[in-house]
Write a protein that holds these residues in place. Sequence first.
Motif, PDB file in Angstrom:
ATOM      1  N   GLN A 144       0.827  -1.209   0.000  1.00 22.53           N
ATOM      2  CA  GLN A 144       0.000   0.000   0.000  1.00 22.53           C
ATOM      3  C   GLN A 144       0.858   1.254   0.000  1.00 22.53           C
ATOM      4  N   ARG A 145       1.936   1.209   0.772  1.00 15.62           N
ATOM      5  CA  ARG A 145       2.839   2.362   0.849  1.00 15.62           C
ATOM      6  C   ARG A 145       3.500   2.618  -0.503  1.00 15.62           C
ATOM      7  N   GLN A 146       3.932   1.553  -1.162  1.00 15.11           N
ATOM      8  CA  GLN A 146       4.557   1.703  -2.472  1.00 15.11           C
ATOM      9  C   GLN A 146       3.566   2.257  -3.488  1.00 15.11           C
ATOM     10  N   ALA A 147       2.314   1.793  -3.395  1.00  9.40           N
ATOM     11  CA  ALA A 147       1.295   2.301  -4.313  1.00  9.40           C
ATOM     12  C   ALA A 147       1.047   3.787  -4.069  1.00  9.40           C
ATOM     13  N   ARG A 148       1.005   4.193  -2.793  1.00  5.08           N
ATOM     14  CA  ARG A 148       0.812   5.610  -2.479  1.00  5.08           C
ATOM     15  C   ARG A 148       1.973   6.449  -2.963  1.00  5.08           C
ATOM     16  N   GLU A 149       3.185   5.921  -2.781  1.00  4.46           N
ATOM     17  CA  GLU A 149       4.356   6.665  -3.223  1.00  4.46           C
ATOM     18  C   GLU A 149       4.386   6.798  -4.743  1.00  4.46           C
ATOM     19  N   ALA A 150       3.932   5.729  -5.438  1.00  2.00           N
ATOM     20  CA  ALA A 150       3.870   5.798  -6.902  1.00  2.00           C
ATOM     21  C   ALA A 150       2.852   6.847  -7.345  1.00  2.00           C
ATOM     22  N   LEU A 151       1.707   6.887  -6.651  1.00  2.00           N
ATOM     23  CA  LEU A 151       0.698   7.887  -6.974  1.00  2.00           C
ATOM     24  C   LEU A 151       1.208   9.292  -6.666  1.00  2.00           C
ATOM     25  N   ARG A 152       1.943   9.431  -5.555  1.00  3.17           N
ATOM     26  CA  ARG A 152       2.490  10.729  -5.211  1.00  3.17           C
ATOM     27  C   ARG A 152       3.506  11.190  -6.248  1.00  3.17           C
ATOM     28  N   ALA A 153       4.341  10.233  -6.723  1.00  2.00           N
ATOM     29  CA  ALA A 153       5.322  10.578  -7.756  1.00  2.00           C
ATOM     30  C   ALA A 153       4.616  11.012  -9.036  1.00  2.00           C
ATOM     31  N   LEU A 154       3.527  10.298  -9.375  1.00  2.55           N
ATOM     32  CA  LEU A 154       2.752  10.680 -10.559  1.00  2.55           C
ATOM     33  C   LEU A 154       2.172  12.067 -10.377  1.00  2.55           C
TER      34      LEU A 154
END
Length: 376
Positions: free
Chosen positions: A134-144
């Motif tokens: 979940q954290r990695q998914a959030r970080e990916a969304l934040r990077a996007l």
Amino acid sequence: TARKRAEDQARELAERLQKISARVPGMVFQYLLRPDGSTCFPYASEGIYDIYRLGPDEVRDSAAPLLALTHPDDAPLLEESLLESARSLTPWRLEFRVRFADGAQRWLGGNALPQRQLDGGALWHGFITDITEQRQAREALRALYEHAPVGIFRSTPQGRYLEVNPYYARLYEYESPLEMVEDVRSIAEQVYTRPEDRARLLHELMNTGEVQNYQMERKTRSGDVRWVSLSIRAVRGADGDVAYMEGFWSDITEQRLAQQALAESESRFRALFENAPVAYQCLDEEACFVDMNEEGCALVGSTRQELLGRRFRDLCPPEDRAAFDGRFAALLQNGQDTGELRLLRQDGRPLVVMLEARVERDAAQRFLRAHCVLYN
């Protein structure tokens, strides 16, 4: 006896708790902070193996083996959050990392309720889960969000920004998203070239809940005008009122300028086409008329409506039509043709013209149309 029944009930309750906790993803626990500052886990479910690679017995008397796995950068935060929860008896919630001997790192999320003990200590009841994915998914969304080549925003119906991404801020000539959020007090007055455009947008948004590809003019901090295509939706609170709006937009200024230039060019071409002192016509790949100016219509004695869709060969004398077909095939092959051509006017009178023809093709060399000029 009563004691025996109580022991049986306690054992049954413990077994029931064990079965329930075994089905819960992650680790169910009791964490005890003693008055002397030492800690332990009086209870830890079997999920501790998946979370910490430890067994319940390894932490029953001391939490040190488990706490030692906390990432060094997160250890102070974990300790302070637990102490604050104990002081205020408020729920403990935290996301933190653990690091194992093999170098592997995982993100964990903890949630627990504290309870004051008679001796002054604190006992938490809660659970810890692995939130790495979940954290990695959030970080990916934040990077996007941070690097997206479109403007992303959240704003209030009253006209203040709650959040904008870096692209949004840059286009409006702000150094950072925070600077733009703090500076823009009225979106309608500071961002829209026509404040009434926002009023119309809000009216439509309140009625439909979302608006897609809404094109409008905006102005930058320095007053430069930009065209944007906006997609936005209303997010309502528990009371049913719109709490905020969120959406994104793309800068279509260059596209709009290109469209305007093309429209102006087409307008100039149409004016030239209609007012040229020579007969001009366009043919498709079957040599059918797709357009003709007034001079051309007058030359052959027909109206544009009579000519559109009709084959050019029909204007030739019957004995010349086969030759015209061959000549047009050569035009398609060679791309140009110049020479005399015999025609028959609508009233039957013969006409000899000088024909100049060119084929227009697209970038892939596909046929678009044949342009012809006729001189009497």
